[in-house]
Design an enzyme around this catalytic site. Structure first.
Site, PDB file in Angstrom:
ATOM      1  N   LYS A  35       0.929  -1.178   0.095  1.00  0.00           N
ATOM      2  CA  LYS A  35      -0.045  -0.176   0.067  1.00  0.00           C
ATOM      3  C   LYS A  35       0.750   1.224   0.178  1.00  0.00           C
ATOM      4  O   LYS A  35       2.023   1.253   0.191  1.00  0.00           O
ATOM      5  CB  LYS A  35      -0.979   0.078   1.361  1.00  0.00           C
ATOM      6  N   ARG A 130      -9.271   0.197  16.636  1.00  0.00           N
ATOM      7  CA  ARG A 130      -9.295   0.837  14.989  1.00  0.00           C
ATOM      8  C   ARG A 130     -10.371   0.085  14.170  1.00  0.00           C
ATOM      9  O   ARG A 130     -11.471   0.386  14.336  1.00  0.00           O
ATOM     10  CB  ARG A 130      -7.950   0.653  14.523  1.00  0.00           C
ATOM     11  N   TYR A 255      16.818  29.936   6.746  1.00  0.00           N
ATOM     12  CA  TYR A 255      15.501  30.911   7.413  1.00  0.00           C
ATOM     13  C   TYR A 255      15.880  30.912   8.799  1.00  0.00           C
ATOM     14  O   TYR A 255      16.199  29.996   9.744  1.00  0.00           O
ATOM     15  CB  TYR A 255      14.499  30.072   7.102  1.00  0.00           C
ATOM     16  N   MET A 303      12.274  24.325   1.389  1.00  0.00           N
ATOM     17  CA  MET A 303      11.705  23.624   0.549  1.00  0.00           C
ATOM     18  C   MET A 303      12.382  22.899  -0.570  1.00  0.00           C
ATOM     19  O   MET A 303      11.913  21.684  -1.024  1.00  0.00           O
ATOM     20  CB  MET A 303      10.212  24.542  -0.169  1.00  0.00           C
TER      21      MET A 303
END
Length: 358
Positions: A35, A130, A255, A303
């Site tokens: 998956k 779940r 940053y 990014m």
């Protein structure tokens, strides 16, 4: 044209890891979990590399359809099952096995008009809370499923373990006891083990095992690596240096000025960032490989770029290869620096990363 950042997938490693699963549980059939785009490795390429497995399990219908469209005729289990009559009709036509975990799914099967015989797996909620029928309701759900026309007899009995990656946790023992009690009088094959249980809990190696992470060569445990378990990492996330520059003592990088040079330093800027799936949360000091040698990330991941201190690696130049994770810098180690799990990293490789098979 070669992309700057590539996820290089070693198909021989996938086959090696499947062999390790079979050696660990020789009496079990293997339902390979592919998956989430085969945990970021590429759904169809991974399936073709693992074609000798006894079956594939995917989360949702569209994943199964992609496998069929690629010509794969293997047994395919939909781990979440189906949620509408339309999905059920498609799943039956495509010969998918269905997980049944709710009354609503039972009702879909009971109301089905088709004639194709469907193989089913029915889930006990043994304590994960779940998906699945609670233990006290399981026998009734099983009996209802067996009465449905055009459902294959003796559905496979399944549960999922919540804490199998902790060998000392008593939760797994309690879940195994609950599963055994709920299924003791019922016919059908059993399936319990995920990757961690397969390796740590021998009693979970039932008729079917459902390995996921270990097929990709990654450890399911909080410490150590896949290599420690005899596995081979299947993914190398590789990029290259796009700039090299000097930073004076006292200057900051990136940053927010999150890292300040304590000496005159040499920085390499590499083409990768959270836009590619590399975690922004990694701390300064997280290692990667530049020309096969370790160097620390400094400042914040942005990014598209990561800045690396290569002061102690003379000769680094634009175009030099960089390994973000892979042999020599395991993804498990990067996950620990990021405060996450390796599942999230390999599944999070973004679409703009070029996949390359070897």
């Amino acid at each position: 044209m070669k992309a700057l950042i590539r996820a290089i997938v070693d198909t021989a490693a996938l086959r090696h890891n499947l062999g390790r699963v079979r050696a660990t549980a020789p009496a079990s059939r293997v339902m390979a979990v592919i998956k989430a785009n085969a945990y970021g490795h590429g759904l169809v390429p991974a399936a073709k590399a693992l074609a000798e497995t006894d079956g594939f399990s995917v989360a949702r219908l569209d994943e199964g359809l992609a496998l069929r469209a690629a010509g794969l005729a293997n047994r395919i289990l939909l781990l979440e099952g189906v949620f509408s009559a339309e999905q059920l009709a498609v799943a039956a036509q495509q010969r998918f096995d269905l997980m049944v975990h709710s009354v609503e799914q039972l009702e879909l099967l009971e109301g089905r008009a088709g004639t194709d015989v469907i193989s089913t797996w029915i889930k006990v909620d043994s304590g994960m809370n779940r998906l699945g029928f609670r233990a006290e309701h399981f026998a009734d759900a099983y009996a209802r499923l067996r009465r449905v026309a055009n459902v294959a007899p003796d559905p496979t009995l399944v549960t999922h373990l919540a804490n199998a990656d902790d060998r000392r946790d008593t939760k797994t023992v309690a879940q195994l006891q609950a599963f055994a009690a709920a299924t003791a009088a019922l016919q059908g094959a059993r399936s319990i083990a995920n990757s961690a249980a397969l390796l740590a809990w021998p009693d979970t190696r039932a008729d079917w095992v459902r390995p996921g992470l270990v097929l990709y060569g990654v450890s399911p445990f909080p410490s150590g690596t896949g290599a420690d378990l005899g596995l081979r990492p299947a993914m190398t996330l590789q990029t290259e240096v796009i700039a090299v520059k000097d930073v004076r003592e006292g200057e900051t990088v990136g940053y927010g000025g999150a890292w300040r040079a304590a000496r005159h330093s040499r920085m390499a800027v590499v083409a990768a960032g959270y836009g590619d799936g590399y975690p922004r949360s990694v701390e300064s000091g997280t290692p990667l490989l530049v020309n096969g040698r370790r160097a620390p990330i400094v400042g914040r991941v942005s990014m598209d770029m990561i800045t690396v201190d290569v002061t102690d690696l003379p000769g680094v130049a634009t175009g030099d290869p960089v390994v973000l994770w892979g042999e020599g810098v395991p993804v498990e180690e990067i996950a620990r620096h990021a405060g996450t799990i390796p599942y999230e990293l390999i599944c999070g490789v973004s679409q703009r990363v070029q996949h390359e098979l070897r």
